[in-house]
Motif scaffolding. Structure first.
Motif, PDB file in Angstrom:
ATOM      1  N   LEU A 108       0.858  -1.188   0.000  1.00 58.12           N
ATOM      2  CA  LEU A 108       0.000   0.000   0.000  1.00 58.12           C
ATOM      3  C   LEU A 108       0.895   1.239   0.000  1.00 58.12           C
ATOM      4  O   LEU A 108       1.393   1.670   1.040  1.00 58.12           O
ATOM      5  CB  LEU A 108      -0.920   0.003   1.227  1.00 58.12           C
ATOM      6  CG  LEU A 108      -2.012  -1.064   1.245  1.00 58.12           C
ATOM      7  CD1 LEU A 108      -2.689  -1.106   2.610  1.00 58.12           C
ATOM      8  CD2 LEU A 108      -3.047  -0.802   0.155  1.00 58.12           C
ATOM      9  N   MET A 142      -1.270   5.365  -3.222  1.00 57.35           N
ATOM     10  CA  MET A 142      -2.525   4.611  -3.144  1.00 57.35           C
ATOM     11  C   MET A 142      -3.379   5.093  -1.985  1.00 57.35           C
ATOM     12  O   MET A 142      -4.596   5.293  -2.116  1.00 57.35           O
ATOM     13  CB  MET A 142      -2.227   3.122  -2.995  1.00 57.35           C
ATOM     14  CG  MET A 142      -1.563   2.493  -4.206  1.00 57.35           C
ATOM     15  SD  MET A 142      -0.937   0.813  -3.876  1.00 57.35           S
ATOM     16  CE  MET A 142      -2.484  -0.088  -3.684  1.00 57.35           C
ATOM     17  N   ASP A 164      -4.843   8.565  -2.494  1.00 59.00           N
ATOM     18  CA  ASP A 164      -5.874   8.595  -3.533  1.00 59.00           C
ATOM     19  C   ASP A 164      -7.207   8.046  -3.041  1.00 59.00           C
ATOM     20  O   ASP A 164      -8.180   8.001  -3.810  1.00 59.00           O
ATOM     21  CB  ASP A 164      -5.424   7.810  -4.767  1.00 59.00           C
ATOM     22  CG  ASP A 164      -4.696   8.696  -5.771  1.00 59.00           C
ATOM     23  OD1 ASP A 164      -4.693   9.928  -5.579  1.00 59.00           O
ATOM     24  OD2 ASP A 164      -4.143   8.168  -6.751  1.00 59.00           O
ATOM     25  N   TRP A 192      -8.960   3.981  -7.938  1.00 63.93           N
ATOM     26  CA  TRP A 192      -9.465   2.800  -7.248  1.00 63.93           C
ATOM     27  C   TRP A 192     -10.647   2.266  -8.040  1.00 63.93           C
ATOM     28  O   TRP A 192     -11.596   2.999  -8.307  1.00 63.93           O
ATOM     29  CB  TRP A 192      -9.881   3.138  -5.825  1.00 63.93           C
ATOM     30  CG  TRP A 192      -8.722   3.299  -4.894  1.00 63.93           C
ATOM     31  CD1 TRP A 192      -8.163   4.471  -4.450  1.00 63.93           C
ATOM     32  CD2 TRP A 192      -7.968   2.243  -4.274  1.00 63.93           C
ATOM     33  NE1 TRP A 192      -7.106   4.222  -3.619  1.00 63.93           N
ATOM     34  CE2 TRP A 192      -6.965   2.858  -3.484  1.00 63.93           C
ATOM     35  CE3 TRP A 192      -8.038   0.853  -4.323  1.00 63.93           C
ATOM     36  CZ2 TRP A 192      -6.048   2.110  -2.748  1.00 63.93           C
ATOM     37  CZ3 TRP A 192      -7.133   0.107  -3.602  1.00 63.93           C
ATOM     38  CH2 TRP A 192      -6.149   0.740  -2.824  1.00 63.93           C
ATOM     39  N   TYR A 207      -6.292  -1.069  -7.137  1.00 66.62           N
ATOM     40  CA  TYR A 207      -5.736   0.223  -7.534  1.00 66.62           C
ATOM     41  C   TYR A 207      -5.015   0.107  -8.870  1.00 66.62           C
ATOM     42  O   TYR A 207      -4.265  -0.841  -9.107  1.00 66.62           O
ATOM     43  CB  TYR A 207      -4.758   0.704  -6.468  1.00 66.62           C
ATOM     44  CG  TYR A 207      -4.234   2.111  -6.699  1.00 66.62           C
ATOM     45  CD1 TYR A 207      -5.025   3.214  -6.394  1.00 66.62           C
ATOM     46  CD2 TYR A 207      -2.956   2.317  -7.203  1.00 66.62           C
ATOM     47  CE1 TYR A 207      -4.540   4.505  -6.593  1.00 66.62           C
ATOM     48  CE2 TYR A 207      -2.463   3.604  -7.399  1.00 66.62           C
ATOM     49  CZ  TYR A 207      -3.269   4.693  -7.096  1.00 66.62           C
ATOM     50  OH  TYR A 207      -2.797   5.968  -7.288  1.00 66.62           O
ATOM     51  N   HIS A 255      -2.507   2.439 -11.198  1.00 68.18           N
ATOM     52  CA  HIS A 255      -1.730   3.667 -11.325  1.00 68.18           C
ATOM     53  C   HIS A 255      -1.990   4.294 -12.689  1.00 68.18           C
ATOM     54  O   HIS A 255      -2.271   3.600 -13.674  1.00 68.18           O
ATOM     55  CB  HIS A 255      -0.238   3.373 -11.150  1.00 68.18           C
ATOM     56  CG  HIS A 255       0.593   4.605 -10.951  1.00 68.18           C
ATOM     57  ND1 HIS A 255       1.041   5.385 -11.998  1.00 68.18           N
ATOM     58  CD2 HIS A 255       1.041   5.199  -9.811  1.00 68.18           C
ATOM     59  CE1 HIS A 255       1.736   6.408 -11.527  1.00 68.18           C
ATOM     60  NE2 HIS A 255       1.755   6.319 -10.195  1.00 68.18           N
TER      61      HIS A 255
END
Length: 252
Positions: free
Chosen positions: A21, A25, A28, A214, A224, A226
């Motif tokens: 994590l 992440m 966001d 997400w 998640y 990117h």
């Protein structure tokens, strides 16, 4: 003034990153989720990744909560998702209520070894068994009863895990015990079914942040992506999300 237990920059990001994590992440996540985490509440169920002693990567899902250590530093506690709930020690009637996502009152062994009455509930996201000593939730129920002018029968129903629907200003509001909530009591505008589905409805299929998105699948699992890994579908969804946000800002 709202009391914040932790500032966002206090979160133990190096520890969280060891479990897959990253700071990007976490940051966001929606702002209301970050506010809850900073107030000591458990996170949503999120994907984690660890490397075992054989060098194999193992993927799982867990909630996490931030705690303050004796030295003032922050650390993290994980509540991993289980395959089934450990409720064997409860009687048949209690197990039935727990599996129906209802709270019960039962004798629980506290960290100091003493047995004490507590509200017990199964976390739907992880199947972990949660408990909170009855005086804590009981006090919050007492305040709620005074504010909403509730009688003993109504409070008793809530203590036994049944959400209660009221009409306030000609609109239904449902309140019930949820040990994942900050006060142990959760409100929802709507009926009991909407109350039970509320936490799922807080997330759309796509939740865009500064660094990525997400994504919720059909089973309610969050993963998640990117920004560097966006598909054409995600780029299109991000464009639509931006247009919706701009239109909402214009109409404020």
């Amino acid at each position: 003034m709202k009391k914040v237990l932790f500032e966002l920059n206090e979160l133990p990001y190096p520890t969280l990153e060891r479990f897959g994590l990253t700071q990007e992440m976490v940051e966001d996540l929606p702002m209301h989720v970050l506010n809850d985490i900073c107030n000591g509440c458990p996170s949503p169920v999120l994907p984690v990744r660890v490397t075992d002693e054989n060098g194999e990567q193992i993927e799982s899902r867990t909630r996490f909560a931030i705690v303050r250590m004796d030295n003032g530093q922050t650390d993290v506690v994980f509540y991993p998702a289980l395959k089934s709930s450990p409720i064997e020690k409860y009687d048949e009637a209690q197990q039935k209520r727990l599996l129906a996502r209802k709270a019960i009152i039962a004798d629980v062994e506290m960290p100091d070894g003493r047995m004490s009455k507590a509200f017990v509930q199964v976390d739907e996201g992880t199947k972990q068994v949660m408990y909170v000593p009855t005086p804590i939730i009981g006090r919050n129920l007492q305040v709620l009863a005074e504010e909403l002018h509730l009688g003993p029968a109504e409070i008793n129903g809530m203590q036994h895990g049944d959400p209660m629907t009221l009409v306030v200003d000609n609109a239904p509001i449902t309140v019930g015990i949820d040990l994942n909530a900050r006060t142990g009591i959760r409100f929802c505008a709507g009926n009991e079914q909407q109350w039970r589905e509320q936490t799922k409805r807080e997330w759309g299929k796509y939740t865009f942040g500064c660094y990525g998105c997400w994504v919720m699948d059909d089973d309610g699992n969050l993963d998640y992506v990117h920004e560097d890994d966006y598909t054409e579908e995600l780029w299109n969804e991000q464009k639509k999300s931006g247009e919706r946000n701009r239109a909402a800002a214009v109409h404020k």
